[in-house]
Design a protein around this motif. Structure first.
Motif, PDB file in Angstrom:
ATOM      1  N   TRP A 189     -16.908   9.305  -1.909  1.00  0.00           N
ATOM      2  CA  TRP A 189     -16.650  10.408  -2.829  1.00  0.00           C
ATOM      3  C   TRP A 189     -15.149  10.711  -2.900  1.00  0.00           C
ATOM      4  CZ3 TRP A 189     -19.217  12.884  -6.539  1.00  0.00           C
ATOM      5  CH2 TRP A 189     -18.733  14.119  -6.986  1.00  0.00           C
ATOM      6  N   ALA A 190     -14.486  10.637  -1.767  1.00  0.00           N
ATOM      7  CA  ALA A 190     -13.043  10.909  -1.737  1.00  0.00           C
ATOM      8  C   ALA A 190     -12.269   9.879  -2.553  1.00  0.00           C
ATOM      9  CB  ALA A 190     -12.539  10.923  -0.296  1.00  0.00           C
ATOM     10  N   GLY A 191     -12.794   8.658  -2.674  1.00  0.00           N
ATOM     11  CA  GLY A 191     -12.113   7.611  -3.426  1.00  0.00           C
ATOM     12  C   GLY A 191     -12.728   7.346  -4.784  1.00  0.00           C
ATOM     13  N   ARG A 192     -13.463   8.306  -5.329  1.00  0.00           N
ATOM     14  CA  ARG A 192     -14.178   8.112  -6.590  1.00  0.00           C
ATOM     15  C   ARG A 192     -13.230   8.026  -7.792  1.00  0.00           C
ATOM     16  NH1 ARG A 192     -14.176  13.405  -5.292  1.00  0.00           N
ATOM     17  NH2 ARG A 192     -13.973  14.995  -6.924  1.00  0.00           N
ATOM     18  N   ALA A 193     -13.721   7.419  -8.847  1.00  0.00           N
ATOM     19  CA  ALA A 193     -12.974   7.362 -10.100  1.00  0.00           C
ATOM     20  C   ALA A 193     -12.901   8.766 -10.707  1.00  0.00           C
ATOM     21  CB  ALA A 193     -13.661   6.408 -11.068  1.00  0.00           C
ATOM     22  N   ALA A 194     -11.928   8.956 -11.584  1.00  0.00           N
ATOM     23  CA  ALA A 194     -11.741  10.278 -12.205  1.00  0.00           C
ATOM     24  C   ALA A 194     -12.786  10.522 -13.292  1.00  0.00           C
ATOM     25  CB  ALA A 194     -10.341  10.359 -12.797  1.00  0.00           C
ATOM     26  N   ASP A 195     -13.091  11.806 -13.495  1.00  0.00           N
ATOM     27  CA  ASP A 195     -13.918  12.262 -14.624  1.00  0.00           C
ATOM     28  C   ASP A 195     -15.330  11.701 -14.630  1.00  0.00           C
ATOM     29  OD1 ASP A 195     -11.694  13.710 -15.592  1.00  0.00           O
ATOM     30  OD2 ASP A 195     -10.926  11.904 -16.583  1.00  0.00           O
ATOM     31  N   LEU A 196     -15.916  11.521 -13.483  1.00  0.00           N
ATOM     32  CA  LEU A 196     -17.318  11.112 -13.440  1.00  0.00           C
ATOM     33  C   LEU A 196     -18.219  12.304 -13.750  1.00  0.00           C
ATOM     34  CD1 LEU A 196     -17.414   8.895 -10.212  1.00  0.00           C
ATOM     35  CD2 LEU A 196     -17.386   8.112 -12.585  1.00  0.00           C
ATOM     36  N   PRO A 197     -19.332  12.088 -14.430  1.00  0.00           N
ATOM     37  CA  PRO A 197     -20.255  13.184 -14.741  1.00  0.00           C
ATOM     38  C   PRO A 197     -21.188  13.511 -13.567  1.00  0.00           C
ATOM     39  CG  PRO A 197     -21.078  11.178 -15.692  1.00  0.00           C
ATOM     40  CD  PRO A 197     -19.766  10.826 -15.054  1.00  0.00           C
ATOM     41  N   LEU A 198     -20.611  13.625 -12.387  1.00  0.00           N
ATOM     42  CA  LEU A 198     -21.357  13.905 -11.164  1.00  0.00           C
ATOM     43  C   LEU A 198     -20.726  15.112 -10.495  1.00  0.00           C
ATOM     44  CD1 LEU A 198     -21.578  10.225  -9.861  1.00  0.00           C
ATOM     45  CD2 LEU A 198     -23.421  11.518 -10.963  1.00  0.00           C
ATOM     46  N   ALA A 199     -21.545  16.115 -10.178  1.00  0.00           N
ATOM     47  CA  ALA A 199     -21.015  17.382  -9.675  1.00  0.00           C
ATOM     48  C   ALA A 199     -20.636  17.333  -8.205  1.00  0.00           C
ATOM     49  CB  ALA A 199     -22.027  18.500  -9.923  1.00  0.00           C
ATOM     50  N   ASP A 200     -21.325  16.508  -7.418  1.00  0.00           N
ATOM     51  CA  ASP A 200     -21.110  16.509  -5.972  1.00  0.00           C
ATOM     52  C   ASP A 200     -21.622  15.206  -5.364  1.00  0.00           C
ATOM     53  OD1 ASP A 200     -23.979  16.796  -5.722  1.00  0.00           O
ATOM     54  OD2 ASP A 200     -23.729  18.948  -6.047  1.00  0.00           O
ATOM     55  N   PRO A 201     -21.367  14.978  -4.073  1.00  0.00           N
ATOM     56  CA  PRO A 201     -21.824  13.733  -3.439  1.00  0.00           C
ATOM     57  C   PRO A 201     -23.334  13.539  -3.490  1.00  0.00           C
ATOM     58  CG  PRO A 201     -20.150  14.782  -2.081  1.00  0.00           C
ATOM     59  CD  PRO A 201     -20.485  15.763  -3.169  1.00  0.00           C
ATOM     60  N   TYR A 202     -24.092  14.627  -3.470  1.00  0.00           N
ATOM     61  CA  TYR A 202     -25.551  14.480  -3.508  1.00  0.00           C
ATOM     62  C   TYR A 202     -26.002  13.885  -4.836  1.00  0.00           C
ATOM     63  CZ  TYR A 202     -30.484  15.458  -2.653  1.00  0.00           C
ATOM     64  OH  TYR A 202     -31.848  15.334  -2.464  1.00  0.00           O
ATOM     65  N   GLN A 203     -25.385  14.294  -5.939  1.00  0.00           N
ATOM     66  CA  GLN A 203     -25.724  13.690  -7.223  1.00  0.00           C
ATOM     67  C   GLN A 203     -25.353  12.210  -7.230  1.00  0.00           C
ATOM     68  OE1 GLN A 203     -24.241  15.778 -10.653  1.00  0.00           O
ATOM     69  NE2 GLN A 203     -25.777  17.402 -10.470  1.00  0.00           N
ATOM     70  N   ALA A 204     -24.251  11.866  -6.591  1.00  0.00           N
ATOM     71  CA  ALA A 204     -23.872  10.454  -6.476  1.00  0.00           C
ATOM     72  C   ALA A 204     -24.921   9.687  -5.686  1.00  0.00           C
ATOM     73  CB  ALA A 204     -22.505  10.339  -5.804  1.00  0.00           C
ATOM     74  N   LEU A 205     -25.454  10.309  -4.659  1.00  0.00           N
ATOM     75  CA  LEU A 205     -26.495   9.680  -3.843  1.00  0.00           C
ATOM     76  C   LEU A 205     -27.755   9.446  -4.670  1.00  0.00           C
ATOM     77  CD1 LEU A 205     -27.098   8.797  -0.877  1.00  0.00           C
ATOM     78  CD2 LEU A 205     -28.133  11.050  -0.557  1.00  0.00           C
ATOM     79  N   ILE A 206     -28.120  10.422  -5.497  1.00  0.00           N
ATOM     80  CA  ILE A 206     -29.297  10.282  -6.357  1.00  0.00           C
ATOM     81  C   ILE A 206     -29.126   9.090  -7.299  1.00  0.00           C
ATOM     82  CG2 ILE A 206     -30.640  11.359  -8.214  1.00  0.00           C
ATOM     83  CD1 ILE A 206     -30.002  14.083  -6.936  1.00  0.00           C
ATOM     84  N   LEU A 207     -27.969   9.043  -7.976  1.00  0.00           N
ATOM     85  CA  LEU A 207     -27.744   7.953  -8.924  1.00  0.00           C
ATOM     86  C   LEU A 207     -27.653   6.611  -8.200  1.00  0.00           C
ATOM     87  CD1 LEU A 207     -27.385   7.110 -11.806  1.00  0.00           C
ATOM     88  CD2 LEU A 207     -24.937   7.590 -11.610  1.00  0.00           C
ATOM     89  N   ALA A 208     -27.059   6.595  -7.021  1.00  0.00           N
ATOM     90  CA  ALA A 208     -26.966   5.347  -6.248  1.00  0.00           C
ATOM     91  C   ALA A 208     -28.348   4.820  -5.889  1.00  0.00           C
ATOM     92  CB  ALA A 208     -26.134   5.575  -4.992  1.00  0.00           C
TER      93      ALA A 208
END
Length: 329
Positions: A189-208
């Motif tokens: 999450w700290a190294g994520r690309a800019a302007d992703l439509p994800l609010a937080d790391p948990y949403q990233a986990l869901i999409l992953a």
């Protein structure tokens, strides 16, 4: 005075003789009953009980000299629990070094990418080397036991191989897997690309977790993530079958029907916009990284070719042609 001196000399002589005997005793290898010889030290075992156990097995000549040796060397409280294997005759001193350094035979358990938490729990429950402290607990009770703050266990545990000493608690394995996932997710999450439509790391986990279930080949992973990111940006329905299947639970019989796609439920991404409420599986690190640094693409659709690869399209008409070519033939 002469009597006192004689007693002193006798005492010193006895002391040195005892010391010489002890040095010889602890450095002399004992004959193992079988080679290799395996034994286990349970967590919380006292050194006295361990010495008695090894004496009864014929590994040690006596228990008291082994206990004395451990106290003289200052390692009485450093014994490590676990499974040990002795491949050749060994002296008491060498044995003490082995069990205080923790030179053990470790058991292992593997959590696989794409598993659900139910599959993970079944694997834990069936492992013969674990102590099953969570077997009668609910998912929420397990989360509280390991110090997790989430309310749903799905997707929170990193898929990997974990090594442990026989008799370890299954809760300890879950706690390790939980913290490994947290560390990987936080770093990604700290190294994520800019302007992703994800609010937080948990949403990233869901999409992953969705990307994990949708990807047949490693080479497609970043593109699949890119398609879903584009759909979220455009407020399009994700329309991904694995979420529907997850929502069906035990009702899914291996055949996903049109009525399943049309019947609304909280994991149906054909009827509800955005992400489902929780992950649907264990995502691996590659899927997490793909979601947080997706391919730069204008594709909005993809379809499986049937060989593990996917075909990507920008326009619906092209996608429908690809579906006809790869899915309806």
């Amino acid at each position: 005075m002469r009597t006192l001196k004689r007693l002193t000399y006798l005492a010193l002589a006895g002391f040195f003789l005892f010391g010489a005997w002890l040095v010889y005793h602890v450095n002399t290898a004992v004959q193992l009953p079988v080679v290799p010889y395996e034994f286990s030290i349970k967590p919380g075992s006292s050194l006295k009980s361990i010495a008695t156990q090894l004496t009864d097995a014929g590994i040690l000549r006596d228990a008291w000299s082994f206990v004395l040796l451990s106290r003289v060397t200052g390692v009485a409280s450093s014994v490590k629990a676990g499974d040990y294997e002795i491949a050749a005759n060994i002296s008491p001193l060498q044995l003490l070094e082995r069990i205080t350094k923790g030179d053990i035979n470790q058991s292992e358990i593997r959590f696989t990418e794409g598993w659900t938490f139910s599959q993970l729990r079944q694997t834990l429950d069936e492992h013969p080397a674990l102590r099953h402290d969570t077997v009668n607990l609910t998912d929420l009770e397990i989360l509280r036991l390991i110090g997790a703050t989430e309310t749903a266990a799905e997707g929170l545990f990193f898929p990997d191989t974990y090594f442990f000493a026989r008799g370890s608690s299954d809760a300890a394995i879950l706690k390790r897997a939980y913290h490994v996932m947290r560390n990987h997710l936080d770093n990604a999450w700290a190294g994520r690309a800019a302007d992703l439509p994800l609010a937080d790391p948990y949403q990233a986990l869901i999409l992953a977790s969705i990307v994990e279930k949708e990807t047949g080949r490693e080479s497609d992973r970043s593109m699949v993530a890119g398609v879903f990111i584009n759909r979220l940006r455009s407020s399009m329905l994700l329309q991904t079958d694995p979420t529907v299947i997850y929502g069906l639970g035990n009702k899914f019989d291996g055949n996903l029907r049109k009525k399943d796609l049309l019947t609304d439920q909280e994991y149906n991404t054909y009827t509800r916009r955005g992400l489902p409420p929780t992950p649907i599986a264990l995502p691996g690190l590659a899927s997490i990284l793909a979601v947080l640094n997706p391919a730069k693409t204008d594709a909005l659709y993809f379809v499986a070719k049937g060989n593990g690869e996917s075909h990507f399209s920008r326009h619906l008409i092209d996608h429908n042609r690809a579906v006809s070519k790869y899915q309806k033939r």
